[in-house]
Design an enzyme around this catalytic site. Structure first.
Site, PDB file in Angstrom:
ATOM      1  N   GLU A 123       0.864  -1.183   0.000  1.00 41.26           N
ATOM      2  CA  GLU A 123       0.000   0.000   0.000  1.00 41.26           C
ATOM      3  C   GLU A 123       0.896   1.227   0.000  1.00 41.26           C
ATOM      4  OE1 GLU A 123      -3.503  -0.200   2.268  1.00 41.26           O
ATOM      5  OE2 GLU A 123      -3.880   1.951   2.243  1.00 41.26           O
ATOM      6  N   ASN A 137      -3.287  -1.728   7.508  1.00 40.20           N
ATOM      7  CA  ASN A 137      -4.593  -2.245   7.091  1.00 40.20           C
ATOM      8  C   ASN A 137      -4.379  -3.736   6.871  1.00 40.20           C
ATOM      9  OD1 ASN A 137      -5.794   0.338   6.954  1.00 40.20           O
ATOM     10  ND2 ASN A 137      -4.985   0.650   4.892  1.00 40.20           N
ATOM     11  N   LYS A 139      -3.763  -0.242  13.883  1.00 41.83           N
ATOM     12  CA  LYS A 139      -4.613   0.802  13.308  1.00 41.83           C
ATOM     13  C   LYS A 139      -6.047   0.378  13.611  1.00 41.83           C
ATOM     14  CE  LYS A 139      -5.923   2.896   8.852  1.00 41.83           C
ATOM     15  NZ  LYS A 139      -5.550   3.101   7.450  1.00 41.83           N
ATOM     16  N   GLU A 154     -10.406   4.704   9.036  1.00 36.46           N
ATOM     17  CA  GLU A 154     -10.606   4.472   7.607  1.00 36.46           C
ATOM     18  C   GLU A 154     -11.226   3.103   7.337  1.00 36.46           C
ATOM     19  OE1 GLU A 154      -6.692   5.378   5.905  1.00 36.46           O
ATOM     20  OE2 GLU A 154      -7.345   7.471   5.762  1.00 36.46           O
ATOM     21  N   ARG A 172      -1.892   3.528  16.872  1.00 35.88           N
ATOM     22  CA  ARG A 172      -1.893   4.748  16.054  1.00 35.88           C
ATOM     23  C   ARG A 172      -3.044   5.690  16.417  1.00 35.88           C
ATOM     24  NH1 ARG A 172      -2.264   4.029  10.399  1.00 35.88           N
ATOM     25  NH2 ARG A 172      -0.527   5.364   9.852  1.00 35.88           N
ATOM     26  N   ARG A 221     -11.264  17.567  10.429  1.00 40.67           N
ATOM     27  CA  ARG A 221     -10.410  16.378  10.536  1.00 40.67           C
ATOM     28  C   ARG A 221      -9.149  16.657  11.355  1.00 40.67           C
ATOM     29  NH1 ARG A 221      -8.247  12.721   5.464  1.00 40.67           N
ATOM     30  NH2 ARG A 221      -6.430  11.855   6.519  1.00 40.67           N
ATOM     31  N   LYS A 246       0.933  10.806  13.859  1.00 38.19           N
ATOM     32  CA  LYS A 246       1.468  11.416  12.630  1.00 38.19           C
ATOM     33  C   LYS A 246       1.974  12.817  12.960  1.00 38.19           C
ATOM     34  CE  LYS A 246      -1.029   8.708   9.207  1.00 38.19           C
ATOM     35  NZ  LYS A 246      -1.776   8.629   7.946  1.00 38.19           N
ATOM     36  N   ASP A 260      -2.426  14.453   7.505  1.00 37.71           N
ATOM     37  CA  ASP A 260      -1.998  13.210   6.872  1.00 37.71           C
ATOM     38  C   ASP A 260      -0.785  13.391   5.957  1.00 37.71           C
ATOM     39  OD1 ASP A 260      -1.958  10.627   6.067  1.00 37.71           O
ATOM     40  OD2 ASP A 260      -3.840  10.658   4.959  1.00 37.71           O
ATOM     41  N   GLU A 289       5.286   9.863  13.776  1.00 35.25           N
ATOM     42  CA  GLU A 289       5.240   9.048  12.559  1.00 35.25           C
ATOM     43  C   GLU A 289       5.417   9.901  11.299  1.00 35.25           C
ATOM     44  OE1 GLU A 289       1.595   6.777  12.032  1.00 35.25           O
ATOM     45  OE2 GLU A 289       2.381   5.751  10.275  1.00 35.25           O
ATOM     46  N   GLU A 300       3.879   9.206  -0.447  1.00 30.42           N
ATOM     47  CA  GLU A 300       2.518   9.136  -1.001  1.00 30.42           C
ATOM     48  C   GLU A 300       2.018  10.499  -1.496  1.00 30.42           C
ATOM     49  OE1 GLU A 300      -0.252   7.846   1.953  1.00 30.42           O
ATOM     50  OE2 GLU A 300      -2.000   8.273   0.712  1.00 30.42           O
ATOM     51  N   TRP A 316     -13.633  12.584   2.977  1.00 25.75           N
ATOM     52  CA  TRP A 316     -12.437  12.420   3.800  1.00 25.75           C
ATOM     53  C   TRP A 316     -12.061  13.648   4.637  1.00 25.75           C
ATOM     54  CZ3 TRP A 316     -10.865   7.486   3.878  1.00 25.75           C
ATOM     55  CH2 TRP A 316     -11.227   6.682   2.792  1.00 25.75           C
TER      56      TRP A 316
END
Ligand code: GCW
Length: 676
Positions: free
Chosen positions: A134, A196, A276, A280, A313, A330, A354, A359, A381, A387, A537
């Site tokens: 991922e 995930n 996690k 999500e 997390r 968020r 994070k 994100d 993190e 990404e 999101w």
């Protein structure tokens, strides 16, 4: 082709004639790191180990408990010999690689002592059991490879294919090289699989997969690296056949105790679980009406008897938001979910936070949890895989951003030291359970990473974990000296110039001034200004004809700023004191607002996007001058990436500029071409 910085061919001219001596003649069989160090010398470096101290040029001086930290090493010179001293084999291994680094990067080995600043220095792999990764942009997994694929097509959905038979790749040579790379920069933990946890990946914690995980643990153990696994919160249902995964259910507790017992039988020094949960779409304690402390502590108690750790997390937010809802923010989610639980987590639980509140974007403020949590173990993190940072296509040496984040001053009045990297240690229950983690970036690519230059980010992350005061530029110079050994100084200087400015360049042509998320949905490469604007999101920029940005102030917005210490909160509350590169993260502003750089907001957007493209175009021209002084494959691959980068920067420039020109109706004052 020598793309790793610890490459025996590159190193031999610096270490080739050395003879090593260990002042500890007897080597215990369980001293796996000590045995590995001998192998590194004999088989990897092709050097000699002598039993006569006077014949040696390099001496390993074991001194048991001289140093407070077992990772500390001291390199010095005496009577024409180089001494590496430390408490035990782990320090020796670190000292050994450090000596190589010092020599190759032309630094003094006269008297050099080093202790890591962060206790846990970890790479989180998002590798999946079918060999896919991922957010992986460097080919297929180096761990899993039953399907024998080398590439990792970016599907944007990340389902996992069924694997019949043994899912592991068993490429021992690759694994050893990787472990060496990690150890050489002090990484001491990895998590093997995606957070995930899907499909058969759930079963990594039981046999038959577990015994193969144990083999991997054996490999990494030799390099002082502990192995962790991500777990599926619903394992009690999926594996145990239970009707529930409620953390307070006695059968669920027993299930996890049994799982831990099984794991530690095969991997006695297993690191623990990375979790996690409620994120999500992943399951978690909320669905049973339990808190995250209850969820994490249940696991912590199952693994505690074996000295294991639960890394939990905080990336928990409502990912089914309605864009019409302007109250939910968020950025507030991690704080709202976890701050109230401060002090409730067991000693062997670590919250992995994070670095920013959203994100891994190109520009974000520090997560306000750092400094606000006072009695909870924490790790920061990062995401090396890039990404949102160019997918290892665009050159993006990210270390300057990380360096900045770990040095942000939280200005908490009750804390001694302000910088986030120290605050997280100061406010944790146990400094052994703190550190930095980052999503890894390697794969089966012949260069390890998509763009060969992206390997510098792995190197840099490790170096920064170890030395929080190291500068991004010094780290980059070291990496260049070790990687481009045969290239001349002018070549290295050119690459340095490209890479050291590349993070800023990427930020320039990306989403402007901290607003984030103008990327192509799901894939996250390339521009799509409104791609996430009406999505679920929670990633909005709210541009209209009057202005752009997210109002997160207490006065008129979501109130996110109040989560910071009073000094930082008032800095961000006020447009005038908010740094330009975060101004749209905190404020919704008219296009005519004059920023600290003296230009209007709209003009800054135009200027940055033109400049981002310009710089990318110069990178390409600079690179083309280097063709004769570089390894051909590396040269060609980077060249290909730079061509794609230029196209990407062009699309970002023109789409962003046109979008905001149409919104604002304001022309570029420098009269450059903006499409209507
Ligand atoms: O940014 C998001 C990524 C997801 C990832 C998630 C996370 C592993 O798009 O792919 O899931 O972050 O950090 O959990």
């Amino acid at each position: 082709m020598n793309n790793t910085w610890v490459n025996e061919d590159n190193i031999s001219s610096f270490m080739g004639n050395d003879v090593f001596y260990f002042n500890q003649a007897r080597i215990e069989i369980q001293d796996t790191i000590g045995l590995r160090l001998r192998k590194e010398i004999l088989e990897w470096l092709n050097c000699e180990i002598t039993y006569e101290q006077q014949d040696a040029t390099i001496i390993f001086n074991y001194c048991n408990s001289k140093f407070k930290n077992d990772d500390t090493y001291h390199i010095y010179q005496t009577k024409g010999k180089t001494i590496i001293e430390g408490n035990g084999s782990k320090a020796m291994l670190y000292g050994f690689y450090a000596l190589i680094r010092l020599r190759m990067s032309h630094q003094s080995e006269q008297d050099y002592t080093s202790t890591p600043d962060q206790s846990i220095r970890m790479i989180d792999h998002w590798d999946q059991i079918d060999g896919s990764i991922e957010r992986g942009y460097a080919g297929a997994s180096i761990f899993f490879g039953a399907l024998n694929k080398l590439d990792n097509p970016d599907r944007g959905d990340f389902g996992v294919d069924r694997v019949d038979g043994d899912p592991f790749r068993h490429n021992q040579e690759k694994l050893i090289t990787y472990a060496r790379m990690l150890a050489s920069v002090g990484i001491n933990a990895i998590s093997l699989n995606n957070v995930n946890v899907r499909g058969q990946g759930t079963n990594l914690i039981i046999d038959p997969y577990l015994s193969e995980v144990a083999e991997l643990a054996d490999t990494f153990r030799q390099f002082g690296i502990k192995l962790f696994l991500s777990i599926n919160w619903e394992s009690p249902k999926h594996i145990g056949g239970l009707a529930t995964s409620d953390p307070l259910d006695e059968n669920v507790k027993k299930f996890w105790k049994d799982i831990c017992q099984g794991i530690y039988k095969e991997i006695p020094d297993f690191g623990g679980f990375l979790v996690k949960a409620d994120s999500e779409g992943e399951p978690g304690p909320y669905q049973y009406g339990r808190t995250h402390a209850e969820g994490a502590n249940m696991l912590a108690r199952a693994i505690g008897p074996y000295q294991g750790t639960i890394i939990w997390r905080t990336f928990v937010y409502n990912s089914k938001q309605d864009w019409r809802d302007r109250r939910t923010d968020r950025a507030k989610a991690a704080f709202e979910n976890f701050k109230p639980l401060d002090g409730q987590f067991d000693k062997n639980v670590i919250l992995q936070i994070k670095f920013g509140p959203i994100d891994f974007q190109t520009s974000e403020p520090l997560s306000p949890l750092f400094g606000a949590l006072k009695q909870t173990n924490q790790m920061m993190e990062f995401e090396i895989s890039a990404e949102y940072l160019g997918h290892q296509i665009d050159v993006n040496y990210v270390v300057p951003q990380w360096q900045h984040m770990i040095n942000v001053n939280t200005k908490q009045p009750d804390l001694k030291d302000g910088t986030s990297s120290q605050v997280l240690r100061e406010t944790s229950l146990n400094v052994e359970n703190t550190g930095f983690a980052a999503v890894g970036n390697v794969g089966m690519s012949p260069f390890w990473t998509g763009n060969p230059l992206a390997l510098a980010n792995l190197y840099g992350f490790g170096r920064l974990c170890w030395d929080n005061r190291a500068t991004a530029n010094d780290i980059l110079k070291e990496w260049l000296d070790q990687t481009f050994v045969e290239s001349n100084a002018t070549t290295k200087r050119s690459i340095f110039n490209i890479m050291s400015t590349s993070n800023e360049t990427y930020r320039m042509y990306n989403a402007p001034l901290g607003v984030g998320f103008m990327v192509v949905p799901h894939f996250h490469y390339g521009v799509s200004v409104n791609g996430y604007e009406y999505d679920r999101w929670g990633t909005y920029h709210f541009a209209d004809r009057n202005g752009v940005g997210v109002d997160r102030t207490q006065a008129t917005g979501s109130g996110f700023t109040k989560f910071y210490s009073p000094k930082v909160a008032s800095q961000y509350e006020n447009v005038e004191t908010t740094p330009d590169d975060l101004v749209l993260f905190f404020h919704h502003l008219p296009y005519t607002t004059v920023l600290k750089n003296g230009e209007t907001l709209i003009q800054t957007i135009y200027d940055q996007h033109f400049e981002g493209y310009e710089r990318s175009s110069n990178y390409l021209k600079e690179w083309q001058k280097l063709s004769t002084d570089l390894d051909k494959n590396i040269y060609e691959k980077v060249l290909q990436c730079l061509h794609k980068q230029l196209q990407n920067a062009l699309e970002w420039r023109d789409q962003v500029n046109t979008y905001f020109y149409r919104m604002s109706g304001i022309k570029d004052k420098r009269g450059r071409k903006i499409y209507q």
